[in-house]
Structure formats: structure tokens, C-alpha cells
Design an enzyme around this catalytic site. Sequence first.
Site, mmCIF file in Angstrom:
data_model
loop_
_atom_site.group_PDB
_atom_site.id
_atom_site.type_symbol
_atom_site.label_atom_id
_atom_site.label_comp_id
_atom_site.label_asym_id
_atom_site.label_seq_id
_atom_site.Cartn_x
_atom_site.Cartn_y
_atom_site.Cartn_z
ATOM 1 N N HIS A 53 0.152 4.630 -1.734
ATOM 2 C CA HIS A 53 0.952 3.856 -2.691
ATOM 3 C C HIS A 53 0.060 2.864 -3.431
ATOM 4 O O HIS A 53 -0.409 1.899 -2.849
ATOM 5 C CB HIS A 53 2.050 3.126 -1.917
ATOM 6 C CG HIS A 53 2.948 2.282 -2.748
ATOM 7 N ND1 HIS A 53 2.940 0.911 -2.706
ATOM 8 C CD2 HIS A 53 3.890 2.624 -3.669
ATOM 9 C CE1 HIS A 53 3.848 0.440 -3.530
ATOM 10 N NE2 HIS A 53 4.439 1.453 -4.134
ATOM 11 N N HIS A 95 1.011 -1.095 -12.233
ATOM 12 C CA HIS A 95 2.370 -0.980 -11.708
ATOM 13 C C HIS A 95 3.410 -1.634 -12.606
ATOM 14 O O HIS A 95 4.451 -1.057 -12.904
ATOM 15 C CB HIS A 95 2.487 -1.585 -10.309
ATOM 16 C CG HIS A 95 3.884 -1.542 -9.795
ATOM 17 N ND1 HIS A 95 4.776 -2.578 -9.952
ATOM 18 C CD2 HIS A 95 4.577 -0.543 -9.178
ATOM 19 C CE1 HIS A 95 5.947 -2.244 -9.434
ATOM 20 N NE2 HIS A 95 5.852 -1.013 -8.955
ATOM 21 N N GLU A 188 3.664 8.164 -11.548
ATOM 22 C CA GLU A 188 4.956 7.581 -11.935
ATOM 23 C C GLU A 188 4.868 7.079 -13.371
ATOM 24 O O GLU A 188 4.058 6.191 -13.683
ATOM 25 C CB GLU A 188 5.356 6.416 -11.017
ATOM 26 C CG GLU A 188 6.712 5.856 -11.459
ATOM 27 C CD GLU A 188 7.219 4.676 -10.646
ATOM 28 O OE1 GLU A 188 6.686 4.401 -9.555
ATOM 29 O OE2 GLU A 188 8.164 4.017 -11.134
HETATM 30 O O1 G3P Z 1 6.948 5.628 -6.557
HETATM 31 C C1 G3P Z 1 7.323 5.249 -5.278
HETATM 32 C C2 G3P Z 1 7.173 3.804 -5.271
HETATM 33 O O2 G3P Z 1 5.929 3.542 -5.842
HETATM 34 C C3 G3P Z 1 8.265 3.177 -6.053
HETATM 35 O O3 G3P Z 1 8.145 1.834 -6.059
HETATM 36 O O4 G3P Z 1 7.932 -0.139 -7.441
HETATM 37 O O5 G3P Z 1 6.026 0.588 -6.034
HETATM 38 O O6 G3P Z 1 6.621 1.845 -8.083
HETATM 39 P P1 G3P Z 1 7.128 1.020 -6.946
HETATM 40 CA CA CA Z 2 5.306 3.725 -8.080
#
Ligand code: G3P
Ligand code: CA
Length: 381
Positions: A53, A95, A188
Site C-alpha cells: 500500500h 495519494h 488507483e
Molecule cells: O486502494 C486501496 C487503498 O489504497 C484505498 O485507500 O485512501 O489509501 O487510497 P487509500
Molecule cells: Ca489507494
Amino acid sequence: MSGSPHFLTHRSLTRLGVMGALLVTTASTALADDATLRSIDPGHGTDKVVVAHRGASGYLPEHTLAAKSMAYAQGADFLEQDVVMSKDDQLVVLHDRFLDRVTNVADVFPDRAREDGRYYAIDFTLDELRKLAFSEGFTVKDGERVTDYPERFPLGKSHFGLHTLSEEIEMIQGLNHSTGRDVGLYVEIKAPWFHQSEGKEISRAVLETLKQYGYVDHDDNAIVQVFDPNGLERIHDTLQPELGMDLRLVQLMGETSWDMTFQPGSDGKLEPYSYDWMYQDGAMQRIAGYADGIGPWKPMVIEDSSTRDDIKVTPLVKEAHAAGLIVMPYTFRLDEGRIPDWASDYDDMLRVFFVDADVDGVFTDYPDRAVQWLKHNGEAL
Ligand code: G3P
Ligand code: CA
């Protein structure tokens, strides 16, 4: 590129909806045993996967190339890229839509905040973004920057900068070449609705970049995820067909109260998007019409009210699997206060999700710990 054929089979099943839910459920269950998300078994002894992540963000500032290379070396199956667009239409790995939390933008460009006081990445060119120093996330309290995670990499040490999506892909492909592994991309696309409202076409640009680097087909080792359901449906219905692409798509699940996704109302003004339908009967079948998986928040899978003696698994994973969807919850952290009370430690939390809930993979800031857990326990899954 070699790929993940069984995942395709999952999705294909969902398109047999006319055969009835019972048949789909039975067939999906039968295929679940050999379903896999990756193209080369890295030795976990299981089909379940670890997604780094924002990189190994528990150890190095999120979304830096340093954090990505550490995650790669720790054995992650996928590295995650959150992507936003710059003023000059460059795709950068970041992010937030904002720069405030992880950069010194307020020092370097003090006059460039919008009326809401935030510094938006989309207001800066790539050259300008490259002038910023990136750090662990922080909050400003009484004029001082206070780290969001005291046990993580200290603020203000060393130097970290921003990179583009292309630069990260080239690093991952370069490492795949030099190590012989096949680590995947888990991209993403951040807030297509926002970029669209700013006159930017981020989704097409991300897909074109992935295509340029050879990620085109369902079996290629890249997955695209989006929180904005309108944006993801458009990728499935319009953009991928136009570009001759068929990458795997994952619907990230949010809560309406988070106010994170907007859409134009009848008067053209942006209004909050309601995720409420995602928690009602038939939601997984609806998602299976345009996606291959879901990315739920952890409490959507294991209820927060669980205790060590009474783990409450929600029906979500079973319903998603029955619809042919994979389930990849976020985010597994071992920082203080980040492990739910119902788990004795990080490993126990993983056990509950992998064993009790049968999720297909996890997003974690500590990929080394999840890879090790799967190596020790994967064969029994
Ligand atoms: O994409 C899974 C996770 O990354 C979603 O949360 O806010 O860290 O992008 P975020
Ligand atoms: Ca993410």
C-alpha cells in the site's frame, strides 16, 4: 505478458448471469480453489496476494521510489500506485489530490493555495512538483509539523521527491527484468470526477500509459481500481473498449459519510455520491457487471464490534465470491492504535481476514510482515 487466467474465469462467470445466481455461486466456488491473482507464484504457497500500500510505507515515506523498491525487495506481489494529474497533464504518483500532507509546498510556493487553504497538485506543473521535498505524512499543530506516525521514518530526514507513473512502471519493469520476478501494478486512479470537473481526462491518460508499457489484456499483470463508481463504469463501458484494452478492474468501496466522491447533479453542480446501494442486496451482482473485484475497508469484512472470542464476519466476501469478484481489503497497519481490538496482533488480524473471511489479498503498509505470514501459513489456506 504472462498472466492470471483464473481471474478471467471468475469474471466470465459473472457474465453468465442469465444462468441464475445458484449456478454462478456453485461454479465460482468450484473455481475458487485454483483462482490466482498473479502470474508467477512467488512462494507463498497460496494464491492469496500482498499489495504494498503506497509501497513499504510503514518504513519509508509513501509513494516514493525508495518505498516502492523496498516493498519490491520484501516480496510484495503488487505495488500500488495512486495517480493524480498535474497542471501540464502529467500523471504523478501521489495519494492525495492535495500536496499539504506530505510535502513542503507551503514553504516553496506559499502563495499558491486555493481559497480553501489547500494546495492542489493539479495547480502545479511537473517541474514545479519536482521542486518539492516529500516526507512521511504530517499534520500542522501550533505551526509545527507533527508526524502522523511517530514510529515511522522521521520527518525532514534525507531527501525524497515525486515521480511520474511512467517512472514507477519503468522501475518495476526494470526490477522484474533484473530479478526474474513478475511483480504487478495495482493502479488507483484518484477521483476521476474531480479531474473531469477541472477539465482533465485522467482515466484515459492512465490507460494509455499502461498500454504504452504493455499492460493491455485481462491476463497482464496490472489491475486498475477506482473509488468513483461512475468513473470505473466509464472505464469498463467506454474507455477500455475504445483503447482495445481489457485490464482487470476493482471497485473500491467507501462510505457515503466520507464525502469522498462527487458527481454532477441535474443543475450541473457537483453533489456527493451515495455509496448506499453498495450495501444492499444485489450490489455485488451490479458491480460484477463492470468490475472484477472489490476493495472494501476492513470493517466492511470484519465488524468492528467483534471480540477475540466472537469474530463477526460480514456476508460481503461470500457474496462477492458468489458474484465472481475478488476481494482485496484495505489497509493493514501495525502502528499503535491501528490493529482492531478484536485481534491480538498484526498476524492475528491477517489470520482472521485470510482464514475466517477468505479474502483474496490485502493492502498493507508492511508488506514484509504479510509476505512472511503467507509463507508460514499459506499452504494451509
Ligand atoms: O486502494 C486501496 C487503498 O489504497 C484505498 O485507500 O485512501 O489509501 O487510497 P487509500
Ligand atoms: Ca489507494
